[in-house]
Scaffold this active site. Structure first.
Site, short mmCIF file in Angstrom:
data_model
loop_
_atom_site.label_atom_id
_atom_site.label_comp_id
_atom_site.label_asym_id
_atom_site.label_seq_id
_atom_site.Cartn_x
_atom_site.Cartn_y
_atom_site.Cartn_z
N SER A 1 -4.62 -160.66 -4.48
CA SER A 1 -4.35 -159.26 -4.16
C SER A 1 -5.43 -158.39 -4.81
CB SER A 1 -2.93 -158.88 -4.61
OG SER A 1 -2.50 -157.71 -3.99
N HIS B 1 2.45 -162.26 1.74
CA HIS B 1 1.73 -161.94 0.51
C HIS B 1 2.33 -162.64 -0.71
CE1 HIS B 1 -1.33 -159.41 -1.33
NE2 HIS B 1 -0.47 -158.96 -2.23
#
Length: 657
Positions: free
Chosen positions: A519, A631
Site C-alpha cells: 500500500s 487489498h
C-alpha cells in the site's frame, strides 16, 4: 537436545489467533474467539470458547463445525450469548446460545445477513445491523448479467466491491416472539452503536448530508425505539465513531475528530450530555492517538475501539497508540488520563471490563507471541495469564525477538524502529537485511507479532521495520508531516534508519539489502528503487505508482489524493512529481510486483503501469497477480494465496540477495 524448527509460511495453518474477549458483568465468566486457517477447505474457522477467570486452567469450546462464529455478546444476566455465525450458509446471521447447554438458536434470517448483535439492557431484545436493498430493484439473476448504473462518486469499496443499491439499516428482534422490526428505513446508511440503559433509545451514526460524495462526517443520533424519531446530537461538530452509553444514562462516550488534518487528524475522546446536549472533548490538548492503529498480518476480528465505562459512570478505559505500543488507559469525565497497564513492549489488541473498574481482560501480542489473554487487576497492576494457545508450537519452533531502535532524522525528529536478527545469527559471519515499510501511511509498526518478519528471519535475513513520519504514535505534528511530501522527508527517514542500523549492527552485510512494503509501503518501495540503487532486490505489494490515474480509479482516490498529496487534477505537475512511475527509467533494482485482482483501494492498474514501463525499459521485473483477492490479501485473503505470497517474497530475495 534437538534444535528447534524454523518458521515457514505454512506454519500459519498451525497457529491459533485469540481475539475479542468479552467479560461478563459477574467479573469472572469470559468468552473469546479462536481462529485457525483450514488448509483443506482453504478458509478460516472461528469458534467461541469459555473460560472462568477464577479457574484459568480450564477452557470450554462452545461452538463446533465448519464456518465462522464471531462477535459474542453476553446477555445482561449472563445466561445467554448472542453471536454472529455463517454456519447454515455463507451469509452471517445472529444466533443465541444458552450457557446452560443445548444447541444455538438462530434469531435472524435476513437475505443479506445480520451482524453486530447488541442486547437491550432488559435482555428482551437484540438490535442488529443488516444490509437492506433499495426498493424496486430488478431481481438479480447470476446467469443474466445486468448493467450497473452509477450516479455517485462513492460507488465502490475495497471491502464490498461495486455498490449495488443497498443501504445499512438497524433492526431489532424480540427474543420471546422472534419478531423482527426495522428501526431505520430509506435510502440512507445507519450504523448501530448502543442501547440506552432505560431500553427506550438507541445511539447510532449516520451521515445525512445531501452531497455525500464530498461529506466525510458521521454524526451521532439518538433514536427513540418506540416512535422511531431521531435527533442529531452532534450537528457536524466533528466526525464520530464508537459510541458507548454511560450506565446512569446521562452521558455518551465518543471517539471523534474534527479532521483538521484530514485523515491524519488524531482521534479524541468526547463526552455528550444526553439531556443538555453539551459536547466536550476530554483530550483536546493530549497529543496521543486514541485507538489501536497497529498494522500486522495475524489477527482478525480484533475489536477494542470504544471507551469502556465503569459502573460509577464517571470513569472509563480505552486504548491509545503510543510509541510502538498500544496502552490501556484509565480516564475520567473530568479529563484525567493515565495508564492502567503500561509495559515496555506490548500490543493490546483486545480489552473487556464487564463494566467493572477494578479488573480487565486484555489480549496482548508481542514480537515473539501472536497473542494471548490476561486478567489484569487494575488496582495492583498484577497480570495473570489466562491462555497459552500456541505453547506447543513455540516449544518446538524458533522465534526471533525484536530490538527497539531509537535514532534521529536528518532534521532532528526522534524516530523509532525495530531490528529482528536472523535465527542462529551468531553462527554466520554476515547476514543480509530486509527493510519493511508499513501501509497507511497513518498506521504504525509496533511491539507485536508479524508472521512475515519471522519467515524472513528464519530464512537468514535481518529485518528492519520503522515508523517514518506519517506514522501514528508520535503526536499530531509527526503524523501530519508526510502530507504533501510523499517521497520527501519520509523517504529520508527510511534511509536514515538503514544507515543507522548498518552502523548499529556490524553483522549486517551492507552489500546485501532488500526492501518491501504494501500500500503506502508499496508506493515507497517503488519510490526507493527509482531513487537509489543500494538495494539488491525489492518486492512491491498492492502499490501506488501513478497519482494521476489513482485519482479516478481508487475507491478513495479523489479525496485521498487531495488530502495526502495536496494536489487535484488541475495540478498534474505536482501529482506526477510524487509518482514513482515518473522515475521508472532510473530503476536498476530487480523488482517483484505483487497485486490482487480485486484490489479497489490501490487498483491493479497501478501495478500494470509500473510493470509495463519497467519492461519497456528492459528492467528486471516480474508481476504476480492474485485472483479473488482484494487489498487485504496479506491479512484476510484466501489462506493458500497468503502462503504463496510469502513464498514469492522470500524466494525473490533468495534469488537476488
Amino acid at each position: 537436545m534437538n534444535a528447534k524448527k524454523r518458521i515457514k509460511p505454512e506454519d500459519q495453518y498451525q497457529l491459533k489467533s485469540v481475539t475479542d474477549p468479552q467479560l461478563s458483568k459477574n467479573g469472572y465468566d469470559c468468552i473469546y474467539i479462536e481462529t485457525t486457517m483450514c488448509e483443506e477447505e482453504n478458509t478460516y474457522s472461528s469458534h467461541l470458547f469459555y473460560i472462568n477467570t477464577n479457574q484459568p486452567a480450564e477452557t470450554q469450546q462452545l461452538t463446533y463445525g465448519k464456518g465462522r462464529n464471531l462477535a459474542p455478546r453476553w446477555s445482561p444476566d449472563g445466561s445467554q450469548i448472542a453471536f454472529v455465525s455463517n454456519r447454515n450458509n455463507e451469509v452471517n446471521q445472529i444466533f443465541m446460545l444458552s450457557m446452560n447447554g443445548g444447541e444455538a438458536k438462530q434469531l435472524t434470517n435476513e437475505p443479506n445477513g445480520a451482524t453486530n448483535p447488541i442486547w437491550s439492557p432488559d435482555g428482551k431484545r437484540i438490535a442488529f445491523q443488516s444490509t437492506v436493498e433499495k426498493e424496486n430493484l430488478p431481481e438479480k439473476n447470476k446467469d443474466k448479467p445486468e448493467p450497473v448504473e452509477i450516479e455517485r462518486m462513492k460507488y465502490k469499496s475495497d471491502a464490498k466491491g461495486l455498490w449495488s443499491g443497498d443501504y445499512q439499516h438497524i433492526g431489532v428482534i424480540d427474543i420471546a416472539s422472534g419478531e423482527r422490526e426495522w428501526l431505520t428505513t430509506g435510502e440512507q446508511d445507519y450504523y448501530l452503536q448502543c442501547w440506552s440503559p432505560d431500553n427506550q433509545s438507541i445511539a447510532l451514526l449516520a451521515d445525512l448530508a445531501t452531497d455525500k460524495d464530498h461529506s466525510f462526517n458521521n454524526d451521532v443520533y439518538i433514536l427513540d425505539v418506540g416512535s422511531k424519531q431521531m435527533e442529531n446530537m452532534t450537528k457536524g461538530v466533528a466526525s464520530f465513531s464508537h459510541v458507548s452509553w454511560s450506565p446512569d444514562g446521562k452521558c455518551l462516550g465518543l471517539i471523534g475528530s474534527k479532521s483538521t488534518y484530514k485523515n491524519a487528524s488524531l482521534s479524541k475522546i468526547w463526552t455528550l450530555d444526553v439531556f443538555s446536549g453539551e459536547l466536550t472533548c476530554l483530550t483536546e490538548e493530549w497529543d496521543v492517538q486514541v485507538g489501536d492503529y497497529v498494522v500486522a498480518d495475524f489477527h482478525q476480528s480484533a475489536n477494542a475501539s470504544q471507551i469502556l465505562w465503569a459502573e460509577d459512570s464517571s470513569s472509563f478505559y480505552f486504548l491509545a497508540s503510543d510509541h510502538g505500543n498500544t496502552v490501556l488507559y484509565f480516564g475520567t469525565v473530568e479529563g484525567a488520563m493515565y495508564p492502567a497497564l503500561l509495559e515496555e513492549r506490548h500490543h493490546i489488541y483486545g480489552v473487556s471490563t464487564g463494566g467493572t473498574i477494578d479488573k480487565a481482560i486484555v489480549a496482548i501480542s508481542t514480537p515473539t507471541n501472536p497473542g494471548d489473554l490476561y486478567l489484569l487487576n487494575v488496582t495492583s497492576g498484577e497480570k495473570t495469564r489466562l491462555t497459552n494457545i500456541n505453547q506447543a508450537f513455540f516449544e518446538e519452533t524458533a522465534v526471533a525477538d525484536a530490538e527497539v531502535l531509537q535514532y534521529q532524522s536528518i532534521d532532528g525528529w526522534e524516530l523509532q524502529g525495530w531490528l529482528i536478527k536472523p535465527i542462529n545469527h551468531e553462527t554466520r559471519e554476515k547476514y543480509p537485511l530486509i527493510v519493511e515499510i508499513h501501509g497507511g501511511p497513518h498506521t504504525m509498526y509496533a511491539n507485536t507479532y508479524v508472521h512475515e518478519f519471522q519467515v524472513l528471519a528464519a530464512e537468514g535475513y535481518a529485518v528492519l521495520y520503522t515508523n517514518p513520519r506519517g506514522s501514528h504514535g508520535y503526536g499530531q505534528a509527526f503524523v501530519d508531516a508526510v502530507r504533501g511530501d510523499y517521497g520527501g522527508k519520509d523517504y529520508e527517514d527510511i534511509m536514515t534508519a538503514v544507515d543507522y542500523v548498518l552502523e548499529y549492527d556490524e553483522g549486517i552485510d551492507r552489500e546485501r539489502l532488500g526492501v518491501t512494503g504494501g500500500s503506502y509501503g508499496g508506493f515507497m518501495t517503488n519510490w526507493i528503487v527509482g531513487h537509489t540503487n543500494r538495494f539488491k532486490a525489492a518486492v512491491t505489494q498492492r502499490s501506488i505508482s501513478n497519482w494521476i490515474s489513482f485519482y479516478g480509479v481508487s475507491d478513495i482516490g479523489y479525496y485521498f489524493t487531495d488530502w495526502q498529496i495536496k494536489g487535484q487534477l488541475n495540478d498534474i505537475e505536482k501529482l506526477w512529481k510524487h509518482s514513482p512511475l515518473a522515475f521508472v527509467e532510473r530503476v536498476d533494482t530487480p523488482l517483484l510486483i505483487l497485486h490482487s485482482e480485486n484490489d479497489l483501494r490501490c487498483p491493479i492498474e497501478q501495478a500494470e503501469q509500473f510493470y509495463i514501463a519497467l519492461k519497456h525499459h528492459n528492467k528486471q521485473a516480474k508481476f504476480i497477480r492474485f485472483p479473488q483477492a482484494n487489498h487485504e490479501l496479506s491479512r484476510s485473503g484466501h489462506p493458500n494465496l497468503r502462503m504463496k505470497r510469502l513464498h514469492y517474497i522470500k524466494n525473490w530475495f533468495n534469488q537476488y540477495i
